[in-house]
Design an enzyme around this catalytic site. Structure first.
Site, mmCIF file in Angstrom:
data_model
loop_
_atom_site.group_PDB
_atom_site.id
_atom_site.type_symbol
_atom_site.label_atom_id
_atom_site.label_comp_id
_atom_site.label_asym_id
_atom_site.label_seq_id
_atom_site.Cartn_x
_atom_site.Cartn_y
_atom_site.Cartn_z
ATOM 1 C CB THR A 1 -0.912 0.011 1.237
ATOM 2 O OG1 THR A 1 -1.682 -1.182 1.258
ATOM 3 C CG2 THR A 1 -1.833 1.212 1.223
ATOM 4 C CB THR A 2 3.694 2.259 2.196
ATOM 5 O OG1 THR A 2 2.913 1.898 3.347
ATOM 6 C CG2 THR A 2 4.466 3.521 2.502
ATOM 7 C CE1 TYR B 1 -16.771 -0.537 -5.859
ATOM 8 C CE2 TYR B 1 -16.682 -2.304 -7.474
ATOM 9 C CZ TYR B 1 -17.286 -1.152 -6.979
ATOM 10 O OH TYR B 1 -18.374 -0.629 -7.613
ATOM 11 C CE1 TYR C 1 -2.283 -4.676 5.658
ATOM 12 C CE2 TYR C 1 -1.822 -4.281 3.330
ATOM 13 C CZ TYR C 1 -2.010 -3.804 4.614
ATOM 14 O OH TYR C 1 -1.931 -2.460 4.850
ATOM 15 N NE ARG D 1 -4.528 2.001 3.158
ATOM 16 C CZ ARG D 1 -4.314 3.044 2.356
ATOM 17 N NH1 ARG D 1 -4.891 3.105 1.166
ATOM 18 N NH2 ARG D 1 -3.533 4.027 2.732
ATOM 19 C CE LYS E 1 1.003 -4.115 6.879
ATOM 20 N NZ LYS E 1 1.252 -3.287 5.679
ATOM 21 C CB ILE F 1 4.705 -5.099 7.500
ATOM 22 C CG1 ILE F 1 5.208 -6.552 7.425
ATOM 23 C CG2 ILE F 1 4.787 -4.437 6.118
ATOM 24 C CD1 ILE F 1 4.418 -7.452 6.500
#
Length: 296
Positions: free
Chosen positions: A48-49, A111, A137, A142, A165, A207
């Site tokens: 994501t980052t 989504y 994850y 999100r 994560k 992480i």
């Protein structure tokens, strides 16, 4: 028992951009070298980052390939290979294996979402698609999808689903995952403000977004804990709490890229739809970074 892919602080590394928005590979290489020199225990590329959601397929593959080559086995490389399209996630996972990544980071489908049964089918299909260990994850803020502890238990029975994560922010849920799965599923904190609490439940590390800005200190939080200095680990995490929170004053990775630019790195802008911090936010971030001991 499944061994951790890494122990300590893995950096969810930013993807530096040129002013025109193209990827600045030379700066990415410098960042990778600096991270490893300052104690980072793993490089997590295209998360994501790293703005993977706005990368083309070719850019995604090229970033993984670049990171693997630059790291050159000094620390593990974890490749973000998740998608809400199971077939594409399988394809990207096989490509990451071919490129030499050490493990995969697989986010919950976003989504279109899915049920817990769907998560089991999705992640099982992905784990079967390559020979690499998989880090699940869970970041419902999100994606809108939470991985329940009971689902983690079923998934942990797959030989290649090695870790999660956990970014739910729910310590009770994380405790339940540890109770149900034990060492069949290692846990990494997905939130920099929960490193020590998760380590206290038997977690393997973090992480981290914070590691972009303070790699040695984030590594040290984990190492102090592993060395038995729990008080020192907690004190360091609390000392960095204001900075940790400031790095999420806007949508990640907008603040951390701003922070890296303030530190003199050529991090560049984020890609749309993410936009830069306001001037007021930037000055607030600068003040917090200064109080944390960073030269800005």
């Amino acid at each position: 028992m499944k061994q951790p892919i890494f122990r300590g602080a893995g950096v969810a590394i930013i993807t530096p951009m040129h002013p025109d928005g193209s990827i600045h590979y030379e700066e990415l290489g410098k960042l990778i070298d600096d991270q490893i020199q300052r104690g980072t225990d793993a490089i997590v590329i295209c998360g994501t980052t790293g703005e993977s959601a706005c990368m083309t397929d070719q850019e995604h593959v090229d970033c993984i390939a670049y990171a693997v080559k630059r790291v050159n086995k000094r620390v593990p490389v974890v490749a973000g290979a998740g998608s809400n399209d199971t077939a594409y996630a399988c394809e990207l996972s096989r490509e990451a294996q071919r490129l030499g990544a050490d493990a995969l980071l697989q986010v919950t489908p976003y989504y279109n979402k899915t049920s817990q049964r769907g998560l089991i089918a999705h992640f099982t299909k992905i784990a079967d698609a390559s020979e690499l260990p998989v880090i699940l994850y869970s970041v419902a803020s999100r994606t809108g999808v939470n991985i329940l502890p009971e689902t983690c238990k079923i998934l942990s029975e797959h030989p290649r689903i090695a870790a999660i994560k956990e970014a739910s922010g729910n310590i009770s849920q994380i405790a339940q995952i540890r109770a149900l799965c034990g060492d069949a599923l290692q846990v990494y904190s997905g939130n920099d403000d929960q490193i020590v609490p998760i380590l206290s439940l038997g977690g393997a590390g973090v992480i981290s977004v914070l590691s972009n800005v303070m790699p040695q200190e984030t590594h040290d939080i984990c190492q102090k804990f592993f060395d038995g200095d729990i008080t020192g680990a907690a004190a360091l995490q609390l000392r960095l709490l204001e900075l940790t929170n400031a790095l999420f004053m806007d949508v990640n990775p907008v603040p951390v890229k701003a922070a890296m630019n303030l530190l003199g790195w050529n991090a560049g802008p984020c890609r749309l739809p993410l936009v830069d911090l306001t001037s007021e936010q930037t000055e607030r971030l600068r003040a917090v970074m200064s109080r944390a001991g960073l030269s800005v």
